[in-house]
Design a protein around this motif. Structure first.
Motif, mmCIF file in Angstrom:
data_model
loop_
_atom_site.group_PDB
_atom_site.id
_atom_site.type_symbol
_atom_site.label_atom_id
_atom_site.label_comp_id
_atom_site.label_asym_id
_atom_site.label_seq_id
_atom_site.Cartn_x
_atom_site.Cartn_y
_atom_site.Cartn_z
ATOM 1 N N GLY A 1 -4.831 -2.797 -0.446
ATOM 2 C CA GLY A 1 -5.170 -2.153 -1.706
ATOM 3 C C GLY A 1 -6.136 -0.993 -1.617
ATOM 4 N N GLU A 2 -6.240 -0.332 -0.433
ATOM 5 C CA GLU A 2 -7.137 0.822 -0.346
ATOM 6 C C GLU A 2 -6.511 2.033 -1.034
ATOM 7 N N THR A 3 -7.391 2.928 -1.480
ATOM 8 C CA THR A 3 -6.904 4.181 -2.045
ATOM 9 C C THR A 3 -7.107 5.335 -1.072
ATOM 10 N N LYS B 1 -10.273 -4.834 1.393
ATOM 11 C CA LYS B 1 -10.153 -3.509 1.985
ATOM 12 C C LYS B 1 -10.632 -3.480 3.424
ATOM 13 N N ASN C 1 1.765 5.430 3.345
ATOM 14 C CA ASN C 1 0.338 5.286 3.643
ATOM 15 C C ASN C 1 0.071 4.295 4.765
ATOM 16 N N THR C 2 1.130 3.738 5.324
ATOM 17 C CA THR C 2 0.936 2.670 6.298
ATOM 18 C C THR C 2 1.516 3.057 7.657
ATOM 19 N N ASN D 1 -1.314 -4.049 2.850
ATOM 20 C CA ASN D 1 -1.426 -4.716 1.560
ATOM 21 C C ASN D 1 -2.859 -4.950 1.139
ATOM 22 N N ALA E 1 -7.671 1.818 6.789
ATOM 23 C CA ALA E 1 -6.856 1.726 5.572
ATOM 24 C C ALA E 1 -5.399 2.085 5.855
ATOM 25 N N ASP F 1 0.833 -1.217 0.000
ATOM 26 C CA ASP F 1 0.000 0.000 0.000
ATOM 27 C C ASP F 1 0.863 1.260 0.000
ATOM 28 N N THR G 1 -3.605 -1.060 7.377
ATOM 29 C CA THR G 1 -3.245 -2.218 6.560
ATOM 30 C C THR G 1 -2.084 -1.870 5.644
#
Lengths: 361, 180
Positions: free
Chosen positions: A356-358, A341, A196-197, A354, A349, A192, A352
């Motif tokens: 795949g959230e946007t 998701k 973003n994580t 991996n 989001a 991700d 996580t």
């Protein structure tokens, strides 16, 4: 003239009162600003510590080829905290902790060997003074904690998940792993994106209140409400007025009481409930599944360190759904196999690595 | 002159007391209040949960919750106690669970102070439902609500049915899944 002068030599009581009152008002105006500035300074100091922590994790990754993991160390009862000490300029303490001993119990942070004791400044947020009275004969307290994502660690925290950088908590793997750093991921697992994580955040500690009641949501945990038996919403319903648990809710303290012992109250949090929400578990020994949102004494949110080393302030009001389409049955199903998701909004989001959230903050 | 002095002293007190600032709340919430009954009788200590039917990433948090008081009344909260609910469509569940067999704080402390006692197995815990099972699941509760923009202060959640109060084991081993 002389008579007038002698009158000027003194002040009446009323005049004095007026002057005192004016000075008082000025101090009264200034005091809150000073207090706010002091808290702002403490928050900035905390931000810096989170940053240092993140950089230490990055450096650990460079040196070891993987992130530090739970189950770390000679004895698998450990959090990743001691492992990153060499990267926080705490090599002396690291060497003391991992000094050889003929007694294998000395390497278990739960067994109370002196090597696991004493405050470490780098692990404590200056806005939380609760650890300041912890002596050198007590386990090392901690405010900073690793993200296990939008998924709850099971009993003792031994139930692994593959959705968060520090989620792999499977003790069975760590037992077999003679290399230090048991179950953990490489940075490449964070598909991700590292920016973003979430990697780390903070939780208010209550080290001296282990096995005692703790009414405050910050530092306290609601009992008889294992994360397996109630929905996240039901945990939020434990909030009373202000920052305390509601009347009638059984509570326990002891958060962050042992930085190295891998249990639900130490060095781990999730991105399920929003920052500064109530925590919930079964017994006050923290060995049952627990909702552990980050908490802090900063106004309106918590500091969060991302996997790329950046630090953000996340507000209590961040988008954070709790499962809406599935109810309790769906929650259990989610527990069994969390895929896809995160159902916990932007906050989930961010947890996580991996899914795949946007959604980004 | 004395009056001025008194006024100034009063102003000083006010300035010292009135400088606190409250927590930030959410905007756009509307009040939702109501009462929970089981077979016509008020239920105390029931947890009412609102889960939004659609996820709206633009708002902070859509779900809401409340606990009923002695007369079965409740006031929904999203973030702060009693702050209300975002208007919209919700699944609603009502639960009241009791957990038996928990460890006392003294026992927890004893185990902490005797590291060898940590290996003793924890006492079995069981969960007991005090409301019919159907109301715990959004698919069977039948309590769905639409909250209008003016809110709803007269919500009646009238539950009916038999309570299955048999103790249910709460497994906590890896992969075992909760037996609830």
């Amino acid at each position: 003239m002389s008579r007038k002068f002698s009158r000027l030599g003194g002040f009446t009581l009323v005049e004095l009162l007026v002057v005192i009152a004016i000075i008082g008002i000025l101090i009264g105006l200034l005091l809150p600003a000073v207090q706010a500035a002091r808290e702002a300074a403490r928050r900035m100091q905390c931000t810096n510590k989170v940053k240092q922590f993140c950089l230490a994790i990055q450096n650990y990754n460079d040196a070891h080829g993987k992130l530090p993991g739970f189950g770390f160390g000679i004895n698998a009862n450990q959090t990743p905290v001691a492992g990153i000490y060499p990267f926080l300029e705490l090599t002396t303490r690291y060497d003391a902790i991992y000094a050889p001993s003929s007694n294998s119990g000395d390497h278990d942070p739960y067994r109370g060997n002196a090597r696991w004791n004493g405050r470490v400044d780098a692990l404590l947020c200056p806005s939380d003074g609760s650890a300041s009275s912890v002596g050198d004969d007590k386990p090392t307290p901690i405010n900073y904690c690793f993200s296990t994502g939008d998924y709850i660690a099971g009993s003792y925290g031994y139930w692994g998940n593959t959705r968060a950088p520090f989620g792999m908590l499977q003790r069975s793997d760590a037992w077999k792993d003679t290399d230090w750093g048991g179950g953990s991921y490489t940075l490449s697992a964070i598909t991700d994106g590292t920016s973003n994580t979430v990697a780390i955040s903070e939780r208010v500690a209550s080290p001296s209140e282990y096995g005692a009641e703790k009414r405050s949501i910050k530092g306290g945990v609601a009992l008889n409400s294992s994360a397996w038996s109630i929905l996240p919403n039901a945990c939020l319903a434990k909030r009373g007025n202000g920052n305390d648990y509601a009347d009638g809710v059984a509570t326990g303290g002891g958060c962050g009481e042992n930085a190295y012992y891998y249990s639900n109250n130490n060095a781990m949090f999730q991105t399920i409930l929003p920052p500064n929400a109530p925590s919930c578990t079964g017994n006050a020994d923290f060995k049952q599944p627990m909702y552990a949102p980050p908490t802090s004494n900063h106004s309106g949110g918590v500091n969060v360190g991302m996997c790329d080393g950046s630090v953000r302030f996340v507000s209590d009001t961040i988008s954070c759904e709790t499962p809406g389409t599935s109810g309790l049955a769906g929650w259990y199903k989610y527990w069994g196999s969390a895929t896809g998701k995160s159902p916990f909004g932007v906050w989930g989001a961010m947890g996580t690595m991996n899914a795949g959230e946007t959604d980004v903050l | 002159m004395k009056k001025i002095a008194l006024t100034l002293v009063a102003a000083l007190c006010c300035s010292l007391v009135g400088t606190g600032c409250g927590p930030k709340g959410l905007e756009g919430l509307v009040p939702v209040e109501g009462v929970v009954t089981l077979n016509g009788e008020a239920v105390e200590g029931a947890t009412v949960m609102f889960a939004p039917k659609t996820y709206d990433p633009s708002r902070p948090k859509g779900s809401a919750q409340a606990v009923t008081d002695a007369s079965g009344k409740f006031k929904m909260s999203t973030l702060q106690p009693g702050d209300g609910v975002f208007p919209g469509d919700y699944y609603v569940t009502v639960t009241k669970d009791r957990i038996e067999g928990g460890m006392s704080l003294d026992e927890v402390k004893r185990r902490r102070e005797n590291p060898d006692a940590a290996d003793e197995p924890a006492p079995e815990q069981t969960l007991i439902r005090e409301l019919p099972d159907q109301y715990a699941d959004i698919n069977s509760s039948g309590l769905d609500q639409t909250i209008p923009t003016e809110g709803n202060k007269k919500l009646e959640l009238a539950l009916e049915g038999e309570v299955d109060s048999a103790p249910r084991p709460m497994n906590s081993g890896r992969g075992a899944g909760p037996g609830v």
